[in-house]
Design an enzyme around this catalytic site. Sequence first.
Site, PDB file in Angstrom:
ATOM      1  N   LYS A  16       0.675  -1.126  -0.368  1.00 62.90           N
ATOM      2  CA  LYS A  16       0.249   0.218   0.031  1.00 62.90           C
ATOM      3  C   LYS A  16       1.122   1.653  -0.010  1.00 62.90           C
ATOM      4  CE  LYS A  16      -2.081   1.678   4.326  1.00 62.90           C
ATOM      5  NZ  LYS A  16      -1.364   2.763   4.516  1.00 62.90           N
ATOM      6  N   ASN A  17       1.922   1.089   1.167  1.00 59.90           N
ATOM      7  CA  ASN A  17       2.486   2.929   0.902  1.00 59.90           C
ATOM      8  C   ASN A  17       3.939   3.147  -0.344  1.00 59.90           C
ATOM      9  OD1 ASN A  17       0.942   2.960   3.456  1.00 59.90           O
ATOM     10  ND2 ASN A  17       2.420   2.720   4.157  1.00 59.90           N
ATOM     11  N   CYS A  64      -5.048  12.847  12.847  1.00 60.18           N
ATOM     12  CA  CYS A  64      -5.928  11.583  12.025  1.00 60.18           C
ATOM     13  C   CYS A  64      -5.732  10.687  13.804  1.00 60.18           C
ATOM     14  CB  CYS A  64      -5.739  11.346  11.052  1.00 60.18           C
ATOM     15  SG  CYS A  64      -4.064  10.368  11.355  1.00 60.18           S
ATOM     16  N   ARG A  95       0.258  14.997  12.445  1.00 61.29           N
ATOM     17  CA  ARG A  95       1.204  14.907  10.784  1.00 61.29           C
ATOM     18  C   ARG A  95       1.373  15.980  10.576  1.00 61.29           C
ATOM     19  NH1 ARG A  95      -1.521   8.797   9.231  1.00 61.29           N
ATOM     20  NH2 ARG A  95       0.658   8.876   7.841  1.00 61.29           N
ATOM     21  N   ASP A 137       4.217   0.949  12.046  1.00 60.84           N
ATOM     22  CA  ASP A 137       3.080   0.675  11.053  1.00 60.84           C
ATOM     23  C   ASP A 137       3.425  -1.142  11.808  1.00 60.84           C
ATOM     24  OD1 ASP A 137       2.719   2.966  10.591  1.00 60.84           O
ATOM     25  OD2 ASP A 137       3.582   1.234   7.870  1.00 60.84           O
ATOM     26  N   ARG A 194      -8.528  -0.206   4.358  1.00 59.81           N
ATOM     27  CA  ARG A 194      -7.342   0.547   3.169  1.00 59.81           C
ATOM     28  C   ARG A 194      -6.251  -0.138   3.798  1.00 59.81           C
ATOM     29  NH1 ARG A 194      -5.823   4.844   7.109  1.00 59.81           N
ATOM     30  NH2 ARG A 194      -4.365   5.125   5.506  1.00 59.81           N
TER      31      ARG A 194
END
Length: 434
Positions: free
Chosen positions: A22-23, A117, A122, A306, A398
């Site tokens: 994803k990243n 968030c 952030r 993460d 997500r």
Amino acid sequence: MEKIIVRGGRKLNGTVKVEGAKNAVLPVIAASLLASEQKSIICDVPTLSDVYTINEVLRHLGAEVHFENNQVFVDASKELNMEAPFEYVRKMRASVLVMGPLLARNGRARVALPGGCAIGSRPIDQHLKGFEAMGATIKVGNGFIDAEVSGRLRGAKIYLDFPSVGATENIIMAAALAEGTTILENVAKEPEIVDLANYINAMGGKVRGAGTGTIRIEGVETLKGVKHHIIPDRIEAGTFMVAAAITGGNVLVRGAVPEHLTSLIAKMEEMGVQISEEEDGLRVIGPEKLKSIDIKTMPHPGFPTDMQSQMMALLLRAEGTSMITETVFENRFMHVEEFRRMNGDIKIEGRSVIINGPVNMQGAEVAATDLRAGAALVLAGLVADGYTRVTELKHVDRGYVDFHGKLAGIGADIERITEESTVKSEQAVSDMNA
Ligand SMILES: CC(=O)N[C@H]1[C@@H](OP(=O)(O)OP(=O)(O)OC[C@H]2O[C@@H](n3ccc(=O)[nH]c3=O)[C@H](O)[C@@H]2O)O[C@H](CO)[C@@H](O)[C@@H]1O
Ligand SMILES: C=C(OP(=O)(O)O)C(=O)O
């Protein structure tokens, strides 16, 4: 409302396959905006809600985008619009990654301010500092950031105050089409940065040093669309590695790249988990008893933030006292309250948590507070007594493709249901217990 329901107690066994990262795919799709000639074809793209969101952002900006069979086709050859509205940026902060390419292509970009968030405030000051150093004027007002440059962006020497992943990516993309050379110092070294640099170089760009602390970008006049394969998702791989370890199972995580996972492998081995390299991935064998350890999250190659919540689930099962210190995000402990609902013995002290294990986890209804927290609660549910019901699955979607299905494929007792079938299933459970 949808829920994942997991019943603890099964050892996992078999093979699970990792998707594209994803990243890595989000910045790569954003970078395809840089190609004013030829279509881009991005392969091994995971079917995640974040990918649908970035595709929508690109369409809104005037690119043609198709997504089928894990491939994204982008034609950004026409003139682009300049605005990324709040409806997308609110859904996914990585939408701000279109700012660098838009500024480089258009000389203008208007992107909604992302806001805070669940894991921290952030800010994006380091992204903006980079654009300003390259000659852009930045104005912030009415919930938007407006960036503008007359003529082309100009190469500059930029030092990041923190090795931010997003700022490194956004500045590389802007510098790829700038006039002259940009030297970017104290940059992020994540594998996803290397993937982005390889992509831009294949498009005709000149990015050197990705994966080290200094990146040099020689700007070119134009970039062309190319075909690119996304690297495997190290965080998804790590999540399945923890699933194998926490259940005392034996799982081959196919596609896991050992060089991307050195800190996680080292810390899991310290806990007594057996990890071996096989031709196409990593085999993970969980021990009878897990040892307690301390972890500090850091930018790559340090321990990834993460993986922090998934490791918290694992450490809850370890014998003795462990400590996790979160240095990357200031507020990434929302899952602690949820683990407590499952009987977790965890204390928060500033930016650290103290975990006393081993805990007999108890099934409960818990909410995913962010995508990794959601995965971590499912992991805890794999070893909890009774049923764990995880809600707020929009976060999990997500970052994970068919998370419950993949776990079921290696032996977990798990299903995903809607509210209506929840009632039926709970009735079935109470009938079973009667
Ligand atoms: C889509 C994507 O790739 N997301 C990853 C990316 O997020 P993201 O790119 O947002 O993370 P950053 O590396 O930028 O952020 C790290 C820290 O730096 C701070 N910061 C960042 C930029 C800035 O201009 N000013 C500033 O203060 C942030 O608030 C945070 O505390 O890297 C994070 C850190 O590995 C990961 O957790 C995310 O999964
Ligand atoms: C925090 C994460 O992603 P994002 O930066 O997209 O919120 C993550 O992938 O764990």
